[in-house]
Write a protein that holds these residues in place. Structure first.
Motif, PDB file in Angstrom:
ATOM      1  N   GLU A  66      -4.893  -7.074   7.782  1.00  0.00           N
ATOM      2  CA  GLU A  66      -6.314  -6.961   7.471  1.00  0.00           C
ATOM      3  C   GLU A  66      -6.555  -6.092   6.252  1.00  0.00           C
ATOM      4  O   GLU A  66      -7.689  -6.012   5.769  1.00  0.00           O
ATOM      5  N   ARG A  67      -5.511  -5.452   5.770  1.00  0.00           N
ATOM      6  CA  ARG A  67      -5.635  -4.567   4.620  1.00  0.00           C
ATOM      7  C   ARG A  67      -4.678  -5.019   3.526  1.00  0.00           C
ATOM      8  O   ARG A  67      -3.659  -5.659   3.800  1.00  0.00           O
ATOM      9  N   SER A  68      -4.999  -4.639   2.287  1.00  0.00           N
ATOM     10  CA  SER A  68      -4.117  -4.968   1.167  1.00  0.00           C
ATOM     11  C   SER A  68      -2.860  -4.111   1.226  1.00  0.00           C
ATOM     12  O   SER A  68      -2.824  -3.052   1.863  1.00  0.00           O
ATOM     13  N   ILE A  69      -1.821  -4.561   0.520  1.00  0.00           N
ATOM     14  CA  ILE A  69      -0.589  -3.770   0.467  1.00  0.00           C
ATOM     15  C   ILE A  69      -0.860  -2.400  -0.142  1.00  0.00           C
ATOM     16  O   ILE A  69      -0.331  -1.388   0.309  1.00  0.00           O
ATOM     17  N   THR A  70      -1.716  -2.353  -1.151  1.00  0.00           N
ATOM     18  CA  THR A  70      -2.022  -1.075  -1.806  1.00  0.00           C
ATOM     19  C   THR A  70      -2.632  -0.091  -0.823  1.00  0.00           C
ATOM     20  O   THR A  70      -2.242   1.087  -0.776  1.00  0.00           O
ATOM     21  N   GLU A  71      -3.592  -0.548  -0.019  1.00  0.00           N
ATOM     22  CA  GLU A  71      -4.191   0.351   0.971  1.00  0.00           C
ATOM     23  C   GLU A  71      -3.176   0.705   2.056  1.00  0.00           C
ATOM     24  O   GLU A  71      -3.125   1.851   2.516  1.00  0.00           O
ATOM     25  N   LEU A  72      -2.356  -0.252   2.478  1.00  0.00           N
ATOM     26  CA  LEU A  72      -1.360   0.020   3.515  1.00  0.00           C
ATOM     27  C   LEU A  72      -0.341   1.062   3.042  1.00  0.00           C
ATOM     28  O   LEU A  72       0.130   1.883   3.831  1.00  0.00           O
ATOM     29  N   GLU A  73      -0.016   1.037   1.756  1.00  0.00           N
ATOM     30  CA  GLU A  73       0.890   2.059   1.220  1.00  0.00           C
ATOM     31  C   GLU A  73       0.250   3.441   1.321  1.00  0.00           C
ATOM     32  O   GLU A  73       0.919   4.424   1.695  1.00  0.00           O
ATOM     33  N   PHE A  74      -1.032   3.512   0.999  1.00  0.00           N
ATOM     34  CA  PHE A  74      -1.728   4.800   1.111  1.00  0.00           C
ATOM     35  C   PHE A  74      -1.786   5.265   2.560  1.00  0.00           C
ATOM     36  O   PHE A  74      -1.553   6.444   2.866  1.00  0.00           O
ATOM     37  N   ARG A  75      -2.104   4.350   3.492  1.00  0.00           N
ATOM     38  CA  ARG A  75      -2.177   4.713   4.908  1.00  0.00           C
ATOM     39  C   ARG A  75      -0.806   5.184   5.415  1.00  0.00           C
ATOM     40  O   ARG A  75      -0.716   6.105   6.227  1.00  0.00           O
ATOM     41  N   GLN A  76       0.260   4.569   4.911  1.00  0.00           N
ATOM     42  CA  GLN A  76       1.602   4.998   5.293  1.00  0.00           C
ATOM     43  C   GLN A  76       1.880   6.412   4.801  1.00  0.00           C
ATOM     44  O   GLN A  76       2.469   7.234   5.519  1.00  0.00           O
ATOM     45  N   ALA A  77       1.469   6.711   3.577  1.00  0.00           N
ATOM     46  CA  ALA A  77       1.652   8.068   3.052  1.00  0.00           C
ATOM     47  C   ALA A  77       0.885   9.077   3.900  1.00  0.00           C
ATOM     48  O   ALA A  77       1.387  10.170   4.193  1.00  0.00           O
ATOM     49  N   GLU A  78      -0.342   8.720   4.302  1.00  0.00           N
ATOM     50  CA  GLU A  78      -1.115   9.594   5.190  1.00  0.00           C
ATOM     51  C   GLU A  78      -0.396   9.784   6.516  1.00  0.00           C
ATOM     52  O   GLU A  78      -0.288  10.904   7.024  1.00  0.00           O
TER      53      GLU A  78
END
Length: 356
Positions: free
Chosen positions: A74-86
């Motif tokens: 449901e999210r873009s790869i770019t946002e998922l990368e940020f969420r992973q960093a969080e």
């Protein structure tokens, strides 16, 4: 050095990504980017998230494109990368394209709802920086990464060792410039390989050391246990650092003789201007004082001394002192960018002349 994960959408920020990648590599960091997978926004999600988790630092660039959304996500790869960093509690440095920055409509999503929602969340919940140009972004990233490292680690080298290294770098650059301009025995290609390229590499190391030193000065001023008066240790620290630059005066004076050289003149002028300081720095220095080879430190020493001698409350002193240091660093960044632009122009002149 750190392992840094560089995240952004692909097509719209290709130039920005390349600039940030170059500056991080020149700082000695190991950079992981989507180009390591494929030249497309559709990189392998599992590998991206694993690389984020394995990195020491996450850098996110955001413009006006939300990015590719993988199947069953449901999210873009770019946002998922940020969420992973969080999720992995990685330090995150976030850079957003300024709303006033000129940007092609072709590089923006037709429906901006998702990217606007993400940008709004980042601005609300995180500390972010804004950029308008690629040069501005590269400079901001270099400062932020240096500050992150300075805050996360303790320096191991002595003040004398660092200052000696700066003197050696600039001295070698200046000496090589004078030698090659006087002799002119090399071809244009050799001139670039023997002087311009190495000179720029050394100059960038000098600039990085400047930023690290001023970060330490800032840390001393921020220390609430130290009274803001004429005996503040930051004044002694700056004064000691300045002593190691005195030997550059003669070389810089000699270097100025070549500022009218038709080939190297503009490049030399920018280097001299960087070292001599901006108009702001010169105004802060005492009237009638001869310009110093390291005007940035001279400005900091004189300016902080005047602030600490004032009668205003401690909080106001500290704010004014920190603003002064930040202004000096900002002016150094501007001068640094001008040297880089002149370097590119000189490179073009050398290559055009050689190929002609």
């Amino acid at each position: 050095m750190a392992k840094i994960y560089l995240s952004s959408t692909y097509k719209d920020l290709a130039e920005a990504r390349a600039a940030v990648y170059r500056v991080l590599r020149k700082m000695g960091h190991d950079v992981v980017a989507m180009e390591d997978y494929v030249s497309s926004d559709q990189r392998p999600l599992d590998q991206c998230l694993a690389d984020v988790a394995a990195s020491d630092l996450y850098i996110g660039l955001f413009a006006w494109s939300y990015g590719y959304i993988p199947p069953q996500q449901e999210r873009s790869i770019t946002e998922l990368e940020f969420r992973q960093a969080e999720r992995c509690r990685k330090p995150c440095l976030l850079f957003l394209l300024h709303e006033d920055a000129p940007w092609s409509r072709k590089l923006m999503d037709r429906d901006l709802e998702r990217i606007e929602a993400l940008r709004t969340e980042l601005c609300r919940d995180r500390v972010v920086s804004f950029f308008r140009t690629t040069d501005e972004l590269a400079a901001a990233v270099s400062v932020a990464v240096a500050r992150q490292q300075s805050e996360g680690t303790q320096g191991t080298s002595s003040a004398r060792g660092e200052s000696d290294a700066l003197v050696e770098l600039v001295g070698r650059m200046v000496g090589e410039c004078i030698r090659l301009v006087e002799q002119r025995q090399h071809s244009d290609q050799r001139l670039y390989e023997d002087f311009v390229g190495p000179a720029l590499d050394d100059f960038e190391k000098v600039h990085q050391n400047y930023l690290e030193c001023f970060q330490r000065y800032r840390g001393l001023v921020e220390d609430a246990t130290l009274p803001l008066d004429g005996g503040h240790p930051v004044l002694k620290k700056i004064g000691e650092d300045m002593l190691f630059w005195a030997q550059l005066r003669l070389k810089l004076d000699a270097l100025q003789d070549f500022r009218k050289d038709p080939l190297f003149g503009s490049f030399i002028t920018r280097i001299v201007e960087y070292t001599r300081g901006s108009e702001f720095m010169r105004k802060v220095l005492l009237d009638g004082a001869r310009p110093l080879p390291n005007a940035a430190r001279g400005c900091a020493l004189v300016g902080l001394g005047a602030i600490f001698a004032g009668e205003q409350p401690t909080a106001a002193k500290r704010t004014e002192a920190l603003n002064l240091l930040d202004r000096v660093v900002g002016d150094l960044q501007v001068a640094y960018g001008q040297v880089l632009r002149e370097h590119m122009a000189l490179k073009k002149r050398l290559l055009d002349h050689r190929e002609g």
